[in-house]
Design an enzyme around this catalytic site. Structure first.
Site, PDB file in Angstrom:
ATOM      1  N   SER A 254       0.832  -1.196   0.000  1.00  0.00           N
ATOM      2  CA  SER A 254       0.000   0.000   0.000  1.00  0.00           C
ATOM      3  C   SER A 254       0.872   1.254   0.000  1.00  0.00           C
ATOM      4  O   SER A 254       2.089   1.168   0.010  1.00  0.00           O
ATOM      5  CB  SER A 254      -0.911   0.009   1.221  1.00  0.00           C
ATOM      6  OG  SER A 254      -0.146   0.244   2.387  1.00  0.00           O
ATOM      7  N   LYS A 255       0.192   2.377  -0.013  1.00  0.00           N
ATOM      8  CA  LYS A 255       0.877   3.676  -0.099  1.00  0.00           C
ATOM      9  C   LYS A 255       1.990   3.845   0.917  1.00  0.00           C
ATOM     10  O   LYS A 255       3.036   4.409   0.608  1.00  0.00           O
ATOM     11  CB  LYS A 255      -0.141   4.806   0.106  1.00  0.00           C
ATOM     12  CG  LYS A 255      -0.746   5.297  -1.187  1.00  0.00           C
ATOM     13  CD  LYS A 255      -1.538   6.576  -0.951  1.00  0.00           C
ATOM     14  CE  LYS A 255      -2.887   6.307  -0.375  1.00  0.00           C
ATOM     15  NZ  LYS A 255      -4.004   5.993  -1.157  1.00  0.00           N
ATOM     16  N   ARG A 256       1.760   3.355   2.127  1.00  0.00           N
ATOM     17  CA  ARG A 256       2.773   3.592   3.154  1.00  0.00           C
ATOM     18  C   ARG A 256       4.077   2.832   2.870  1.00  0.00           C
ATOM     19  O   ARG A 256       5.078   3.028   3.535  1.00  0.00           O
ATOM     20  CB  ARG A 256       2.234   3.247   4.537  1.00  0.00           C
ATOM     21  CG  ARG A 256       1.922   1.799   4.732  1.00  0.00           C
ATOM     22  CD  ARG A 256       1.150   1.551   6.042  1.00  0.00           C
ATOM     23  NE  ARG A 256       0.670   0.184   6.067  1.00  0.00           N
ATOM     24  CZ  ARG A 256       1.451  -0.853   6.380  1.00  0.00           C
ATOM     25  NH1 ARG A 256       2.703  -0.652   6.727  1.00  0.00           N
ATOM     26  NH2 ARG A 256       0.967  -2.067   6.364  1.00  0.00           N
TER      27      ARG A 256
END
Length: 493
Positions: A254-256
């Site tokens: 994911s984005k993180r």
RNA sequence: GCCCCUAUCGUCUAGCGGCCUAGGACACCGCCCUUUCAAGGCGGAGAUCACGGGUUCGAAUCCCGUUGGGGGCACCA
């Protein structure tokens, strides 16, 4: 296993920019379709009005286009089973919901969202499965309405009790679930939009989807879908649940985790063919040694039987290696086409634009095999284009030499170079190679000093090619600048 | 809490009962090539096949359990 009349679909919801894992699913569907001579349908699952994002559909299509994944039906191309936006199919879902209501397979539920939330919280507090407690399930419509706390009902599916749902997943083989843990799930929301389960089942049927290849996160909702098909009297497609792509910490990418959106990789200087090749290997393999596949080879060999079951960590280091392979194998002309725009936009502003294309065409072959991503280009190409370069005096002086020796070596080189008629690599080498022993130093020392003088760097493409491309004027000036710097060192330096 | 899936080098993986004292690739470390950097060639280190029981003449491969990891359990998809 033979797969005939293959119709698969990629069905993203337009809630943001598609991630790598999401597009990997699209790729596998595409490979499966092309391998079997079937069709790939793109269907936009925009049934969540709150989460739908402006521009997301464009980002989805753009991601597919970047990887050259083409679709046979869907947005922009149409098809016989449209519309391909679920928000334009509301009447269809309504029709099927009525059917289920009539047969008793579904019922109206008048519980408010707040009440359900409270019930769920209570259930999880008691460490129970947080599923619908069935308040409206076994009472008449009137009773449900009377005891309900909202006027607008949702349509819920009446999950049969005591059933074991077993199906043969194409990737995971036999999987089974107990229907009692499912809970009566919502089919039509209060805003009249269908839920994923409803829309997905109805559309896959209506669009004659033969195989549903989706990420593993959907595995546990498959029994719901199977029950729905059964209640509707329809034959379900075959299912195949693909392994999930993970971040370095083993949770869903994911984005993180940094770059997670597919298109991020375009900006980072990756080329689509490398991306496709790498993504294909995230969960699929042919044998114990082949990993470089041209697109047509991927199509030729792709098989569900060789898709793995375990989640794969996305490793940008290996992707980079593979990208480097693709960059090196690229025809020089193609490389120039890909590289020029990056140079154009990322070279220091001082470099005049537009760039001299003929000059760039001489520079780029020297760089092509030295980079892993196109993004590295501006940095290592800068000295070719800049008028002025800066020298690090310490780097200028080769190992086991002192400042004076370096100055005289550079001066000697300049003196010899000055009358040289043709400034080509062979002539330069013929002149400079014998010079080192004449000066009593090693060729590595002479070349090293010249390299830093001419490029400002200790690592650069082969010296004579570099000098030849740079041209006489630039080289002579830079050598002179280096000599000056060594002769009159600045305090600041 | 419950359900489901899953488990081979740090990572991606090959392996589908004997070819395995476990193969390949990336990354890492040496050496070679070489004017530097790449690329390339050669070599090395790195996995008691998560653990424990079975089945079998024989198990990384089959079965059961344990543990670990992941996913799911919404009027989100």
């Amino acid at each position: 296993m033979e797969d005939k009349d293959v119709r698969v679909r990629y069905a993203p919801s337009p809630t943001g920019i598609p991630h790598v894992g999401n597009i990997r699913t699209a790729l596998f569907n595409w490979l499966f379709a092309r391998h079997n001579g079937g069709s790939l349908i793109v269907r936009i699952e925009d049934t969540d009005q709150a989460r739908t994002q402006e521009g997301a559909i464009q980002a989805i299509l753009e991601s597919l286009r970047w990887l050259d994944i083409d679709w046979d039906e869907g947005p922009e191309v149409g098809g016989d089973f449209g519309p391909y936006l679920q928000s334009e199919r509301l009447d269809i879902y309504d029709r099927y919901a009525r059917k289920l209501l009539e047969s008793g397979a579904a019922y109206h539920c008048y519980c408010s969202a707040e009440r359900l939330k409270a019930a769920r919280d209570e259930q999880s507090r008691l460490k129970q499965m947080p599923v619908y407690n069935g308040r409206c399930r076994d009472v008449s419509e009137d009773e449900a309405k009377a005891s309900g706390d909202t006027d607008i009902p949702v349509v819920r599916f009446r999950v049969p009790t005591g059933r074991t749902i077993t199906f043969n997943d194409r990737i995971r083989e036999k999987v089974s679930f107990d229907s009692d843990i499912l809970g009566d799930f919502v089919l039509i929301k209060t805003d009249k939009f269908p839920t994923y389960h409803m829309a997905n089942v109805v559309d896959d049927h209506l669009m004659k989807i033969s195989h549903v290849l989706r990420a593993e996160e959907w595995l546990s909702s498959t029994p719901r879908h199977l029950l729905l098909y059964e209640a509707l009297g329809m034959i379900p497609p075959q299912y195949g649940h693909l392994p999930i792509i993970l971040g370095p910490d083993r949770s869903k990418l994911s984005k993180r985790h940094g770059a997670a959106a597919l298109l991020d990789y375009r900006g980072l200087g990756f080329v689509p063919d490398a991306m496709v090749n790498y993504l294909a290997l995230m969960g699929w393999s042919l044998d114990d040694h082949t990993e470089l596949f041209a697109r047509n080879e991927l199509v030729e060999h792709f098989a569900l039987e060789r898709v793995g079951k375990t989640g794969a960590i996305f490793d940008i280091t290996k992707l980079s290696w593979m990208n480097g392979v693709y960059l090196r194998d690229m025809p020089a002309g193609r490389f120039v086409e890909d590289a020029l725009p990056i140079l154009e936009s990322k070279l220091p502003p001082a470099v005049p634009r537009p760039l001299d294309r003929a000059y760039a065409e001489r520079v780029l072959p020297l760089l092509q095999e030295r980079i892993k991503t196109l993004e590295e280009l501006p940095e290592i190409a800068a000295f070719f284009f800049a008028d002025e370069i800066s020298h690090d005096p310490a780097a200028l002086i080769p190992k086991k030499m002192d400042r004076d020796a370096t100055i005289s070596a550079l001066n000697a080189a300049a003196t010899n170079l000055d009358p040289l008629e043709s400034w080509d690599p062979d002539s330069l080498e013929a002149l400079l190679r014998p010079l080192a022993p004449d000066l009593g130093i090693k060729t590595g020392q002479l070349f090293g000093a010249l390299r830093v003088a001419v490029t400002g760097r200790t690592a650069a493409p082969p010296l004579f090619d570099t000098m030849s491309v740079l041209g006489r004027e630039r080289c002579m000036k830079r050598i002179q600048d280096a000599v000056n710097l060594l002769t009159y060192p600045t305090d600041a330096g």
